[in-house]
Design a protein around this motif. Structure first.
Motif, short mmCIF file in Angstrom:
data_model
loop_
_atom_site.label_atom_id
_atom_site.label_comp_id
_atom_site.label_asym_id
_atom_site.label_seq_id
_atom_site.Cartn_x
_atom_site.Cartn_y
_atom_site.Cartn_z
N VAL A 832 0.84 -1.18 0.00
CA VAL A 832 0.00 0.00 0.00
C VAL A 832 0.89 1.24 0.00
N LYS A 842 -5.35 9.24 -0.04
CA LYS A 842 -5.59 8.30 -1.13
C LYS A 842 -4.60 7.16 -1.01
N THR A 844 -3.25 3.55 -2.53
CA THR A 844 -3.18 2.65 -3.68
C THR A 844 -2.71 1.28 -3.17
N THR A 846 -2.10 -2.99 -3.62
CA THR A 846 -1.82 -4.12 -4.50
C THR A 846 -1.96 -5.41 -3.72
N GLY A 873 -6.58 -1.63 -5.70
CA GLY A 873 -7.24 -0.43 -6.22
C GLY A 873 -6.91 0.76 -5.37
N THR A 874 -7.67 1.87 -5.56
CA THR A 874 -7.44 3.11 -4.82
C THR A 874 -8.61 3.33 -3.86
N TYR A 875 -8.27 3.63 -2.60
CA TYR A 875 -9.27 3.85 -1.56
C TYR A 875 -8.96 5.17 -0.87
N GLU A 876 -10.01 5.93 -0.45
CA GLU A 876 -9.82 7.27 0.11
C GLU A 876 -10.45 7.39 1.47
#
Length: 984
Positions: A832, A842, A844, A846, A873-876
């Motif tokens: 991450v 944000k 990112t 894997t 993916g991308t998480y916020e």
């Protein structure tokens, strides 16, 4: 002349032995006579002499061959044993068998033996025929045969007449043309399809029956009888199953076929056989069941009647086996199609007719006038018919002393009748009760329904029909579990929500009690512990035990699964009671008995009950342990309260167990004392649900009967059996108490019980696999455990060990022996990385080898947000902290507990008086100097939203819903606080 004598000399030289001497004498005499004869006479005389010499020559050659064969035979016999028997055995040796028996001599010997055998067999058959025929009645005396006699059923004292079956009470003899062809054809189809083709007996049928009787152990004995033989047996002989009776039957059948036509014999048979109760002959049956003459019977009616003579009581349209009756009726119709009596369309039409709806209601029948204990009596009759045949039981003049206790029967009937209003109050319409003598296994009372004459379903015997037993089946599961040395009534089991591989049962109250004693789990009838007990004991083992204890009708090949212990398998009330009585006898099963003695018309005893030691099918210590739990009023107090009047009979030591099936379709109350085992079932006749905890319906019936049944009897507590020991358990862990235990409690246990011992051993385990941690196990998955923790339910090598124990934290209770096999040093870990945009983090992510499970956002060391994820993916996440410098991080964790983390420093500027608020209509915020535009950020229903509001300092949402993390950001990067609200 010389030529002639020279030829004669040659012939003379070929003669042999005494024939040569005789030939020489003839030759010499003829030679002297030749000189006195003329030429032609000499030639004729020479020809005659030649013929004579030829005869002597042939006889000599034959003798020579005979002597040669005798010499060879003598030489051969010299090599064999002298005794003929020993020679036979010698020739049967495998090395010599084929050589001899396939030789000319052996073939001749075989033919001789066969001839002798056939001769002996013929003499034997003639002798047997003559021996048995001399004392037999003439088949021509059909109309003069012995009248059927009354069979009587009595209570156990032999004084109370319960029922009298009148043999000739209801019989009308018809001629052949007065009987419907449908009933004739249906009877032939199911009883004797080759009736018109045999001479009174069927060799194929006899052969088949002999084969099944000899080689199919445990199968119902067959007779291979034709219609002719059945008629002979019923009218002129007895129903005894002996070979001498079969021989007599065969002889008379052959004689009968010589004297009468096939149609006459079929008519005899249809006028003779029993169709149930007092209905003898087809006319009586047609009138009794359909109120019509036998000549008017339809195809569906005929098929039903033809189905009954095999077992009239079992297949009664008023009994509990109507499903089997309809099945046999349809089978008869199929046979009629197969044998060409009806078309397939005609048979299908007859199958679709509701023939039971055409049967005259029982209350309009006079068959059972003055019968006492009707369900019980008919059950006895059915069992005797299965053993002795319907003809003997219904018309053989038997005297049957049953096991029924008439006083208890009256009390049972009263208990059911007195509380039917309560059953109906909770939407039930039927009830049944059965009771047995604990010491002998004899059935003492049976009430099969609310009232035998009750319209529509009163005659149906619910006490002998299959019903789901609900929780009353649980004691069998715990009994089998107690064979395991880890379990006893005092062991701890966990009543927690548990997934049994897709099967997730619940408790009746939708609550979970957590850790509790097995004693309490059974007493309070908790479902989750019972299902666990069944899993640990083994479904097949529990089925086998329940069958051995008395539930013989329980299917032993059905795939009930773990729901079995909650009552998925059907049992019969009477058998269920008998199995409970096996607990009362401390694990000994005795044969369930309905008749004490049966006498034939001559007063000879043909059946008599004898007590026995019984078969020990369950260890006495286990039976005592179950009894101890079922008699413990305190153990069931958590569900029923103390001294519940629907469960407890004051002053009587007794076991009790309730049972309720899904949707309250069946309600049960089972129990026993040292004297009597009894059970009550309530429900609806059509299996529709009731509205109640069913103990409110079964309890009053059961307690009244047990109270009345034990009046005047001294209370007898159950005696503690040899081997039972007292064990102290640690109150905190459920383990066997040790030196370091604090609080303890005591309970009983079988002699072999070991339980989980106390232990102070420690180890590091992998919390994912539940096994010992290795160098590849991630730190997050490592966990220190102590062997002295809560006692587990399963050994560590069981595949469900961790899944169960994780739900109650008992993995600390066992040190595993196997090493972590989930994690491998070659596994790829997740990763991450984060970036910051204002107050927004944000991340990112894997994924590595294992599926991702969670992402955590952390602010200043505190968890701020946790989200379930399933892939990269991308998480916020937007931070809501005060202005200043903050440490923010994102952490991801996968299913194997591999993790990754990234952190940064976030600086939040002072927003001053830049705040937002919501007044129920719109969102407002203060203006910010130098800002010319405002953007609103929010989440609605978990979905991000953005709205550019230009220079205005308020905003009205256009879509209703719940808004979270709402904040405003200026075009010069000033950020307000965040709020949440529901609009409108």
């Amino acid at each position: 002349m010389n030529d002639i004598f020279n030829n004669l000399k040659k012939k003379l030289s070929t003669t042999y032995s005494k024939y040569q001497l005789q030939a020489k004498k003839v030759f010499n005499e003829s030679k002297l006579k030749f000189k006195y004869l003329s030429g032609n006479s000499k030639r004729k005389k020479a020809s005659d002499l030649s013929s004579k010499l030829k005869v002597y020559s042939n006889m000599a050659n034959k003798r020579k061959k005979t002597d040669l064969n005798r010499r060879k035979k003598a030489e051969y016999l010299a090599t064999l044993p002298k005794s003929r028997f020993k020679r036979f055995i010698y020739r049967m040796h495998p090395k010599r068998f084929f050589k001899y028996w396939f030789s000319k001599e052996g073939g001749i010997m075989a033919l001789k033996l066969a001839g002798i055998g056939f001769a002996v067999l013929a003499v034997l058959i003639i002798g047997v025929f003559a021996y048995f025929r001399k004392d037999l009645p003439s088949p021509g005396e059909i109309n003069n045969r012995l009248l059927n006699q009354t069979t009587k059923f009595y209570d156990r004292t032999g004084q109370i007449l319960l029922y009298e079956v009148y043999g000739d009470q209801n019989r009308t003899v018809l001629k052949g043309d007065q009987i419907s062809s449908h009933i004739k054809n249906a009877t032939i189809a199911v009883e004797d399809k080759d009736f018109y083709n045999h001479g009174g007996f069927s060799l194929a049928g006899i052969t088949r029956a002999a084969y099944n009787n000899f080689f199919k152990k445990g199968a119902v004995k067959e007779g291979g009888s034709t219609i002719t033989q059945q008629f002979i047996k019923n009218s002129l002989l007895t129903s005894e199953r002996t070979y001498t009776r079969k021989i007599k039957e065969l002889i008379l059948s052959i004689e009968l076929e010589r004297l009468y036509s096939k149609d006459e014999i079929l008519t005899f048979y249809l006028n003779e056989i029993s169709y149930g109760s007092t209905a003898y002959g087809v006319e009586a049956a047609a009138q009794s069941y359909f109120k019509k003459s036998a000549k008017d019977l339809t195809l569906d009616e005929s098929a039903m009647l033809a189905s009954m003579p095999q077992a009239p009581t079992f297949y009664s349209p008023y009994g509990e086996n109507t499903g089997e009756l309809i099945g046999r009726k349809n089978y008869v119709l199929d046979l009629m199609v197969e044998q060409g009596y009806v078309s397939k369309d005609e048979a299908e039409a007859a199958k679709n007719v509701d023939v039971l709806a055409k049967v005259v209601p029982l209350e309009q029948q006079s068959l059972y006038t003055n019968i006492k204990a009707p369900h019980f009596v008919l059950a006895v009759q059915q069992k005797l018919e299965e053993e002795f045949g319907a003809s003997l039981v219904t018309s053989g003049g038997l005297k049957v002393i049953t096991t029924l206790d008439w006083d208890l029967q009256q009390k049972a009937e009263a208990a059911v009748k007195n509380h039917m209003d309560t059953v109906e109050k909770y939407k039930g319409d039927n009830a049944a009760l059965s009771a047995s003598d604990v010491q002998t296994g004899q059935v003492l009372a049976m009430v099969g329904s609310r009232d035998f004459t009750y319209p529509e379903y009163g005659s149906y015997n619910a006490a002998l029909s299959g019903r789901q037993p609900g929780s009353s089946f649980k004691p069998y599961g715990y009994a089998e579990l107690f064979k395991n040395d880890k379990w006893s009534p005092g062991s701890r089991i966990y009543d927690v929500s548990t997934d049994f591989g897709g099967y997730r049962p619940n408790n009746f109250d939708n609550k979970f009690r957590g850790q509790m004693k097995v004693r309490e789990a059974l007493g309070e009838s908790r479902n989750i512990p019972a299902v666990k007990a069944l899993y640990m004991a083994g479904v097949d083992n529990v089925i086998e035990l329940a069958r051995k204890m008395g539930n013989t009708s329980l299917c032993n090949s059905c795939d009930y699964g773990l729901s079995l212990v909650l009552g998925a398998g059907e049992v019969k009330l009477a058998e269920h009671v008998h199995a409970y009585s096996t607990f009362a006898r401390m694990g000994k099963n005795k044969t369930q008995t309905y008749a004490l003695k049966v006498e034939n018309a001559n007063g000879e005893v043909i059946k008599e009950w004898q007590d026995s030691e019984g078969e020990q099918v369950l260890d006495p210590q286990i039976a005592y342990s179950i009894t101890s739990m079922l008699t413990d009023d305190a153990a069931r107090a958590g569900t029923f309260g103390r001294n519940n009047r629907n469960v407890v009979v004051p002053g009587l030591t007794h076991a009790a167990k309730t049972g309720t099936t899904d949707l309250s379709r069946d309600g049960w109350m089972m129990g026993y004392s040292r004297y009597i085992a009894a059970g009550v079932w309530v429900g609806n006749h059509d299996n529709t649900p009731m509205h109640s905890i069913t103990s409110n319906q079964t309890g009053p019936i059961w307690t009244e009967f047990m109270r009345e049944a034990h009046k005047g009897k001294p209370d007898l507590p159950f005696e503690r059996v040899e081997g039972i020991k007292d064990v102290k358990f640690d109150s905190a862990t459920g383990r066997v108490a040790g030196a370091g235990s604090g609080g303890t409690y005591a309970d009983i246990a079988p002699a072999w019980f070991k339980g989980w011992p106390a232990s102070n051993e420690k180890a590091i385990i992998d919390s994912v696999s539940g096994k010992l941690a290795t160098e590849c196990t991630p730190e997050r998955a490592k966990k220190e455990i102590s062997g002295g923790g809560p006692a587990p339910e399963l050994p560590p090598d069981d595949p469900w060990f961790y899944a169960w124990s994780r739900s109650y934290g008992a993995t600390a209770g066992v040190i595993p022996t196997q090493k972590d096999d989930v994690h491998k040093c070659s596994d790829v870990r997740p990763s991450v990385s984060i970036s910051l945009q204002g107050k927004t983090i944000k991340a990112t992510v894997t994924q590595g080898t294992h599926q991702l499970e969670t992402i955590n956002f952390i602010v200043d060391g505190n968890a701020a947000s946790s989200q379930a994820i399933s892939g990269g993916g991308t998480y916020e996440y937007t931070v809501t902290a005060d202005s200043g410098s903050h440490t923010v991080a994102a952490e991801v964790v996968d299913k194997a507990l591999y993790d990754a983390r990234d952190e940064k420093t976030m600086t939040i500027s002072d927003s001053g008086d830049f705040t937002i608020s919501y007044n129920g209509v719109k969102v407002s915020w203060s203006s910010v100097p130098g800002a010319s535009g405002y953007t609103i950020y929010f989440k609605r229903g978990g979905v991000d939203g953005v709205y550019d509001n230009g220079g205005s300092t308020n905003w009205t949402p256009s879509v209703a819903g719940t808004y979270t993390n709402v904040y405003v950001k200026t075009n010069n990067n000033k950020t307000s606080n965040s709020i949440g609200f529901t609009y409108p």
